[in-house]
Design an enzyme around this catalytic site. Structure first.
Site: not given
Length: 280
Positions: A148, A165, A10, A233, A55-56, A235, A207
């Site tokens: 970077f 950045r 569920k 990321n 599932t109930d 941006h 990383q």
């Protein structure tokens, strides 16, 4: 033909519990997903449902167990998983994931939605028990301290190198425990480790930041064997204001939602066991 691996359950049972035993109420807001596996070939091959716990029924079990209290979500997930394996004869493995949605107190019985979602997954089978804790959608941003450059370039590369950045991400992190612990203290320490590593790492790549965050989470608790992180990321692009006769000394940005870089990886404690649980 032959039947391969299979499971059922569920998904996303919504559960809110209010504890009213003090003047300051406590609110617990959860989404619970149960997943069961075992001797279920008959229902797939012939439609014989004798071994299928509906599932109930799984949904109802979540609500019934919540009546006795929830406590730490790792313990709640373990209680449910043990119940399904221990009471349904055909079920030999149960996995229960619990997402706890954050609410911050603003009064005795008033709350505001908080940041991030705490998670826990417990698995119970004849091979043992495993608990994985974590957090999702933890949005973090550094306005500087991120670079970077020096990356490989090919004929399609247009990205400019940068030594300054904005670095922003929405952290999804999950850490696997080797033994039971104080779940609340462990989560608090791991959460603080994620924040601290992100804030203190001068990043040359996302990383590098990922590894630093994973390393600090493992160092935060002796029972944590491995942490897996997913860092999109987010941006932020500097807006060109030159057409308007204006400069832009790193102050006005456009926050793009897609496409985005997605950095994923894991950090493991040296010598830690590998349960081989691809699902966690």
């Amino acid at each position: 033909m032959e039947l391969g691996d299979n499971q059922y359950g569920k998904a996303e049972v919504r559960l809110v519990r209010v504890d009213r035993d003090t003047d300051e109420h406590r609110l617990t807001d959860l989404t619970v997903t149960t997943t069961l596996a075992g001797d279920l070939a008959a229902t797939h091959l012939t439609g014989d449902n004798a071994g299928v716990l509906p599932t109930d029924s799984q949904k109802n079990t979540v609500y019934a167990f919540a009546r006795d209290g929830i406590g730490e979500i790792e313990d709640f997930a373990l209680r449910l998983a043990r119940h399904f394996v221990g009471t349904a004869p055909s079920i030999t493995r149960a996995r229960v994931r619990v997402d706890q949605h954050a609410w911050e107190r603003v009064g005795g019985h008033s709350f505001a939605r908080g940041a991030g979602t705490r998670t826990a997954t417990a698995a119970v089978s004849d091979q043992g028990e495993w608990v994985v804790s974590g957090v999702e959608d933890l949005v973090l941003l550094n306005t500087t301290g991120s670079e970077f450059h020096g990356f490989h370039r090919d004929e399609y590369t247009t990205l400019a190198e940068t030594s300054d950045r904005i670095l922003a991400t929405a952290v999804s992190a999950r850490w696997r425990h080797s033994a039971p612990t104080d779940w609340s203290l462990s989560y608090t320490a791991a959460h603080a480790a994620l924040l601290g590593a992100f804030a203190s790492t001068h990043s040359l790549s996302l990383q590098q930041t990922l590894y630093a965050m994973g390393e600090k989470v493992i160092e935060s608790g002796s029972t944590i064997d491995e942490v897996r992180l997913s860092l999109p990321n987010k941006h932020h692009f500097l807006v060109d204001l030159a057409p308007f006769g204006l400069d832009n000394p790193g102050e006005v940005f456009y926050a793009a939602d897609r496409p985005y870089g997605l950095i994923e990886g894991s950090v493991r404690r040296p010598g830690a066991s590998d349960p081989g649980l691809a699902w966690w």
